[in-house]
Design an enzyme around this catalytic site. Structure first.
Site, PDB file in Angstrom:
ATOM      1  N   TYR A 121       3.982  -1.376   4.454  1.00  0.00           N
ATOM      2  CA  TYR A 121       4.338  -0.520   3.696  1.00  0.00           C
ATOM      3  C   TYR A 121       3.899  -0.888   2.385  1.00  0.00           C
ATOM      4  O   TYR A 121       3.908   0.090   1.549  1.00  0.00           O
ATOM      5  CB  TYR A 121       5.787  -1.391   3.721  1.00  0.00           C
ATOM      6  CG  TYR A 121       6.951  -1.138   2.801  1.00  0.00           C
ATOM      7  CD1 TYR A 121       6.673   0.187   2.408  1.00  0.00           C
ATOM      8  CD2 TYR A 121       7.155  -1.803   1.813  1.00  0.00           C
ATOM      9  CE1 TYR A 121       7.973   0.730   1.065  1.00  0.00           C
ATOM     10  CE2 TYR A 121       7.631  -1.355   0.473  1.00  0.00           C
ATOM     11  CZ  TYR A 121       8.209  -0.050   0.001  1.00  0.00           C
ATOM     12  OH  TYR A 121       9.315   0.307  -1.066  1.00  0.00           O
ATOM     13  N   LYS A 125       2.141   2.594  -0.180  1.00  0.00           N
ATOM     14  CA  LYS A 125       2.716   2.498  -0.830  1.00  0.00           C
ATOM     15  C   LYS A 125       1.748   2.240  -2.222  1.00  0.00           C
ATOM     16  O   LYS A 125       1.311   2.970  -3.590  1.00  0.00           O
ATOM     17  CB  LYS A 125       3.958   1.754  -1.504  1.00  0.00           C
ATOM     18  CG  LYS A 125       4.862   1.808  -0.765  1.00  0.00           C
ATOM     19  CD  LYS A 125       5.251   3.267  -1.129  1.00  0.00           C
ATOM     20  CE  LYS A 125       6.259   3.289  -2.684  1.00  0.00           C
ATOM     21  NZ  LYS A 125       6.876   4.741  -2.905  1.00  0.00           N
TER      22      LYS A 125
END
Length: 278
Positions: A121, A125
């Protein structure tokens, strides 16, 4: 003109509540991973319009097994968005996360500190941030943390759901700051109003304060008048597929200095959110 992607998420829903006059797009009517669908929307915007990207793959644990999808949504789609904003002369405001840091620090993270994500994640990002910086000049990236609201699924709503239990175990060795989406929208509008002054920058934003998830849970129970006993436990007793940063407090000094703003303390914002929920 302002376009918002990810309109059904916590942040997108809050923009809808506060600025209903904006143009909102959900994953149902625009798949941001499809270049043609993205261009269909952005090509119709007047030069100088704003694009606010609230769309993201945010399932931190699921991202470990769905890394391809997380990369598509959090990085490749963001690259396309940046390229299209450049092509049509649009300004992009994009949201990122405290998970770009490894959490080994002990002082609030500043924007220029070294990034080192622990999981897919955070990695995807960070890739998205870099794509924007590589392809666009008219952008602002806002990193935030521990987001909650009256919409969607989040820690606050989970705690309220479980508040009739006798007791709950909550980790007490991950430190950060909860952030209410109303405050994120307020700061985004301030950034929008001062765009020329702040463009090309990354800013950190969360509410004020430094707490653990255990502290957050205790305060939630107190504010909803629940007798549920919260027991502090180490992260080792609550294993998850994705590793969480132990410390992810963000320094807001850059933003406060640049825009001369006061940021609400986390307990005050929690009180406001609960009031809005009732």
């Amino acid at each position: 003109m302002t376009v918002v992607f990810g309109a059904n998420g916590q942040l997108g829903s809050t923009f809808k509540k506060i600025k209903p006059e904006y143009s909102f797009f959900t994953s149902e009517n625009v798949d941001i991973t499809k270049l043609d669908q993205l261009e269909e929307v952005l090509s119709k915007q007047a030069k100088g319009s704003y694009v606010i990207n609230c769309a993201a793959y945010t399932a931190v644990d699921k991202a470990e097994e769905n890394s391809e999808l997380a990369q598509q949504v959090n990085s490749e789609a963001v690259k396309n968005m940046a390229l299209l904003c450049k092509k049509y002369g649009l300004r992009l405001i994009h949201f990122s996360t405290d998970y770009v840091f490894n959490g080994e620090g002990s002082e609030p993270y500043t924007e220029d500190q070294k990034t080192s994500p622990l999981g897919v994640y955070g990695e995807t990002k960070l890739n998205g941030e870099n794509e924007i910086r590589n392809h666009l000049e008219d952008f602002v990236i806002i990193r935030t943390s521990w987001v909650y609201s009256e919409f969607g699924n989040n820690f606050l709503k989970t705690m309220i759901k479980l508040s009739d239990r006798e007791s709950l175990n909550v980790v007490n060795d991950q430190l950060g700051t909860p952030t209410y989406t109303d405050d994120i929208v307020t700061i985004t509008l301030s950034i929008k109003d001062n765009f020329e002054k702040v463009k090309g920058e990354i800013f950190h934003f969360s509410n004020e304060g430094q707490i653990s998830w255990y502290d957050f849970a205790c305060e939630i129970m107190k504010q909803v008048n629940s007798d549920c006993q919260i027991n502090p436990i180490p992260s080792s007793e609550y294993p998850t597929p994705a590793k969480r940063p132990k410390y992810s407090v963000l320094s807001k000094e850059k933003l406060k200095n640049k825009l001369n703003i006061t940021i609400p303390e986390w307990k005050e914002s929690l009180k406001l959110c609960l009031k809005n929920m009732s």
